[in-house]
Design a protein around this motif. Structure first.
Motif, PDB file in Angstrom:
ATOM      1  N   VAL A   1       0.836  -1.197   0.000  1.00 16.10           N
ATOM      2  CA  VAL A   1       0.000   0.000   0.000  1.00 16.10           C
ATOM      3  C   VAL A   1       0.872   1.249   0.000  1.00 16.10           C
TER       4      VAL A   1
ATOM      5  N   GLN B   1      -4.109   4.669   0.685  1.00 17.85           N
ATOM      6  CA  GLN B   1      -3.877   5.364   1.944  1.00 17.85           C
ATOM      7  C   GLN B   1      -4.017   6.856   1.713  1.00 17.85           C
TER       8      GLN B   1
ATOM      9  N   ILE C   1      -5.709   4.460   6.105  1.00 15.09           N
ATOM     10  CA  ILE C   1      -6.193   3.429   5.174  1.00 15.09           C
ATOM     11  C   ILE C   1      -7.571   3.820   4.648  1.00 15.09           C
TER      12      ILE C   1
ATOM     13  N   TYR D   1     -10.395   1.739   2.978  1.00 13.99           N
ATOM     14  CA  TYR D   1     -10.781   0.370   2.655  1.00 13.99           C
ATOM     15  C   TYR D   1     -11.411   0.247   1.266  1.00 13.99           C
TER      16      TYR D   1
ATOM     17  N   LEU E   1      -8.622   0.258  -1.183  1.00 14.63           N
ATOM     18  CA  LEU E   1      -7.896  -1.014  -1.134  1.00 14.63           C
ATOM     19  C   LEU E   1      -8.702  -2.109  -1.824  1.00 14.63           C
TER      20      LEU E   1
ATOM     21  N   GLY F   1      -1.753  -2.545   4.555  1.00 10.13           N
ATOM     22  CA  GLY F   1      -2.683  -1.610   5.160  1.00 10.13           C
ATOM     23  C   GLY F   1      -2.728  -1.603   6.674  1.00 10.13           C
TER      24      GLY F   1
ATOM     25  N   ALA G   1      -0.567   2.650   7.714  1.00 11.55           N
ATOM     26  CA  ALA G   1      -1.911   3.025   7.259  1.00 11.55           C
ATOM     27  C   ALA G   1      -2.961   2.837   8.352  1.00 11.55           C
TER      28      ALA G   1
ATOM     29  N   GLY H   1      -4.737   0.167   9.283  1.00 13.27           N
ATOM     30  CA  GLY H   1      -5.887  -0.696   9.008  1.00 13.27           C
ATOM     31  C   GLY H   1      -5.978  -1.892   9.939  1.00 13.27           C
TER      32      GLY H   1
END
Length: 161
Positions: free
Chosen positions: A25, A85, A98, A100, A103, A127, A131, A133
């Motif tokens: 990422v 990100q 992050i 989502y 992603l 992530g 980031a 996540g």
């Protein structure tokens, strides 16, 4: 359906035969210099150079959240720079960097490209580092977009000193 294989080690040194893609990422600010990208840059200069040029020329290309660029670093190894990100620091209103949804789009694109290339997919716990996540939200995306398509995925947890 293939599953995710978890192992200790370095995702920049994939443990598999044949063609491979290493996914990670990136942020949407053009910054490269902390986290997993340091390991990528220590091994190959091309992904960082490609990312910086992609960002610099963003007015004329697809750079942005949800976009992916593939950089061939060896004859049978690619690095997937996935922009998922927003910024580099958590915000009070927007939570961790992050994104989502971005992603999810990146992983969908990766699933298509990996299928075309006939590669195995390798990554750290994307992530979840800088980031911010949560793996329990990211893992289902990997299962849906990669392993459900028969792609072999290995997730590397860094060796601890």
């Amino acid at each position: 359906m293939a599953g995710i294989r978890y192992t200790q080690g370095d995702a920049t040194s994939p443990q598999a035969e044949g063609a491979k893609v290493i996914a990670h990422v990136c942020n949407d600010l053009g910054r490269w210099g902390k986290g997993f990208v340091l390991a990528v840059s220590a091994r190959w200069p091309e992904p960082e150079k490609a990312y910086r040029a992609w960002y610099r020329e963003r007015a004329r290309n697809d750079f942005g959240l949800g976009a992916v660029r593939y950089v061939q670093v060896e004859g049978d190894v690619w690095v997937a720079n996935m922009v998922a990100q927003r910024g580099v620091r958590p915000g009070r209103k927007n939570g961790p960097p992050i994104r989502y949804e971005a992603l999810d789009r990146c992983l969908a694109a990766l699933g298509e490209k990996a299928g075309e290339l006939g590669v195995t997919v390798h990554m750290p716990r994307i992530g979840c580092g800088l980031a911010g996540g949560e793996w329990h939200r990211i893992e289902p995306m990997i299962l849906r977009h990669l392993t459900a398509k028969g792609l072999h995925v290995t997730v590397y947890d860094a060796d601890l000193p």
